[in-house]
Design an enzyme around this catalytic site. Sequence first.
Site, PDB file in Angstrom:
ATOM      1  N   SER A 166      29.070  23.922  61.232  1.00 28.15           N
ATOM      2  CA  SER A 166      30.279  23.948  60.328  1.00 28.15           C
ATOM      3  C   SER A 166      30.133  23.312  59.045  1.00 28.15           C
ATOM      4  CB  SER A 166      31.717  23.471  60.866  1.00 28.15           C
ATOM      5  OG  SER A 166      31.761  22.311  61.181  1.00 28.15           O
ATOM      6  N   ASN A 185      38.086  15.154  67.088  1.00 29.26           N
ATOM      7  CA  ASN A 185      39.516  15.978  67.236  1.00 29.26           C
ATOM      8  C   ASN A 185      40.425  15.440  66.320  1.00 29.26           C
ATOM      9  OD1 ASN A 185      37.929  17.459  68.969  1.00 29.26           O
ATOM     10  ND2 ASN A 185      39.358  16.947  70.854  1.00 29.26           N
ATOM     11  N   HIS A 241      63.800  49.835  39.291  1.00 29.43           N
ATOM     12  CA  HIS A 241      63.042  50.936  39.637  1.00 29.43           C
ATOM     13  C   HIS A 241      62.196  51.121  38.566  1.00 29.43           C
ATOM     14  CE1 HIS A 241      66.293  51.336  42.745  1.00 29.43           C
ATOM     15  NE2 HIS A 241      67.037  50.779  41.754  1.00 29.43           N
ATOM     16  N   SER A 247      34.829  46.961  27.847  1.00 27.54           N
ATOM     17  CA  SER A 247      34.129  47.959  28.854  1.00 27.54           C
ATOM     18  C   SER A 247      32.479  48.293  28.487  1.00 27.54           C
ATOM     19  CB  SER A 247      35.129  49.545  28.737  1.00 27.54           C
ATOM     20  OG  SER A 247      34.318  50.583  29.101  1.00 27.54           O
ATOM     21  N   LYS A 294      38.204  49.447  24.738  1.00 29.10           N
ATOM     22  CA  LYS A 294      38.932  48.928  25.476  1.00 29.10           C
ATOM     23  C   LYS A 294      39.021  47.400  25.460  1.00 29.10           C
ATOM     24  CE  LYS A 294      40.463  50.438  28.730  1.00 29.10           C
ATOM     25  NZ  LYS A 294      40.012  50.843  30.102  1.00 29.10           N
ATOM     26  N   ASN A 354      40.634  44.826  28.156  1.00 28.31           N
ATOM     27  CA  ASN A 354      41.048  44.849  29.491  1.00 28.31           C
ATOM     28  C   ASN A 354      41.683  43.379  29.974  1.00 28.31           C
ATOM     29  OD1 ASN A 354      40.523  47.658  29.618  1.00 28.31           O
ATOM     30  ND2 ASN A 354      38.244  46.938  30.527  1.00 28.31           N
ATOM     31  N   GLU A 378      44.457  41.105  36.369  1.00 23.65           N
ATOM     32  CA  GLU A 378      44.117  42.263  37.381  1.00 23.65           C
ATOM     33  C   GLU A 378      43.605  41.381  38.670  1.00 23.65           C
ATOM     34  OE1 GLU A 378      42.481  46.225  35.702  1.00 23.65           O
ATOM     35  OE2 GLU A 378      42.158  44.522  34.241  1.00 23.65           O
ATOM     36  N   GLN A 388      38.099  25.112  64.249  1.00 26.78           N
ATOM     37  CA  GLN A 388      37.225  24.848  63.329  1.00 26.78           C
ATOM     38  C   GLN A 388      37.226  25.838  62.032  1.00 26.78           C
ATOM     39  OE1 GLN A 388      33.139  23.274  63.951  1.00 26.78           O
ATOM     40  NE2 GLN A 388      32.442  25.201  63.603  1.00 26.78           N
ATOM     41  N   LYS A 447      39.521  25.457  58.286  1.00 23.98           N
ATOM     42  CA  LYS A 447      38.959  24.984  57.220  1.00 23.98           C
ATOM     43  C   LYS A 447      38.706  26.264  56.055  1.00 23.98           C
ATOM     44  CE  LYS A 447      37.201  21.886  59.200  1.00 23.98           C
ATOM     45  NZ  LYS A 447      37.859  22.074  60.482  1.00 23.98           N
TER      46      LYS A 447
END
Length: 467
Positions: free
Chosen positions: A32, A118, A164, A285, A291, A293, A298, A330, A333
């Site tokens: 790990s 542990n 809405h 773009s 463009k 963006n 996003e 383990q 993490k």
Amino acid sequence: MKGKKKGAGTHKLWGGRFSGGPHPALDAVNRSIGVDFRLWPHDVRLSKAWAAALAHAAVLTKHESAQIIRGLDRVAARIADGAKPVATDEDVHTMIDRLLHEEAGMVASRLHTGRSRNDQVATATRLWTMETCAALDVLIIALQHAMIAQATRLERAVMPAYTHLQRAQPVSGAHWMLSHFWPLQRDRERLAAARAHSASLPLGSGAIAGSAFPIARARLAKSLGFSTISQNSIDAVGDRDFIAEVLFTLSLVGAHLSRLAEDLILFGSSEFGFVRYGDSFSTGSSMMPQKRNPDALELARGSSARMLGDLVALLATIKGLPSGYNKDLQEDKRTLFDAADCMTLLLPAVTGSLEALTFDVERMKAAVTSTMMATDLADYLVRKRVTFREAHGAVGQLVREAEERNCELGALPFALFRAAHAKFESDVMSELSPSASLANREIDGGTGPMAVKRQIGAAKATLKRNI
Ligand code: ARG
């Protein structure tokens, strides 16, 4: 180098009972360190405190304890200098133990007395979490400051509020902006609670039953910045509630950033035209030269899904586990670090995007139509003792009339108002202005100019206060 140096390729924290070494496939799945390496400063810190506690309990001599502590300092310096894990370093605890043997010699073998990985890993992860919650809080506060700055600029701006996603009622631009501030404030409270729950010391729990040596745990807790100690060693080594709390909080911060991002993405479209993204936070773009963006926004919307996934993965890991430590833990993490890393990248990008954008207050105002004051018309009649139900019906009739004529409410002749309800008088036309609508909402938490001023003050005061 003191004492017998073990070869870098053979150092293990276990293995005495086995005849041969583990199969490479087991090694590969068990390893790990790629994930937990970052725990090293915390592991060193808790190990130094453990060495001191062992001396305090007269398990180590003062001299041995001091040798270990100095050795751990040298280990920390080596790792900070770029010392890398070797193939047999199963996890960060093994790596630090190996380096400590290299630095301090055989006395290093006394450090693991009365402790287990542990309680060690649970302690290190909690220390990391406490530190990270504090760092994330600073990043959230920075975003809140950016919101207050934009809200102050937008105090006099009027824009539609949507229900809405349909134009509903006019609000102050600051009111909209601060609607994203308060959720983050609640998130900060949740993060503080998660941090507080992390601050319970597992060390001293050993593998499962508690350490057999008389360690002064409360003293140890204090020396490491924990506010309390765990009350049950079985619980302490298997408890990952604090991670679940952090992951839930980060998922919610993610959801809140995502909603802010969604508003701003919509507002930046040509159809809305309320905001223009700053150059430094816009992307182009490869095909369409025109463009601009909002990629950071996003990605805020997109990566909040991943943090939610981290939360679900952790809860699913915990759910079926028998009590005590199980190796499944383990995996904790992976989820914790992924979500925290993700948020650490996102918050400054969202803060920067917000700071860099400009609002087109004319476009915002132009989007407010007189029909959005329909509720104000009904309220006008209610002030003249008409029941709200009856007033709603009368205004509904006017709205239908306007729809048939393909115009807004404010373009209808007064005669039609009178026809809809006798209580309409010539002053009714002034009810159709957005500023009148706002002025009627000075209620605390409303969008009236004074109420919004108070709200901005409350937001500023909140940031001055510590949670
Ligand atoms: N790398 C392990 C983890 O992160 C450390 C604890 C290992 N304990 C054990 N008994 N094998 O959970």
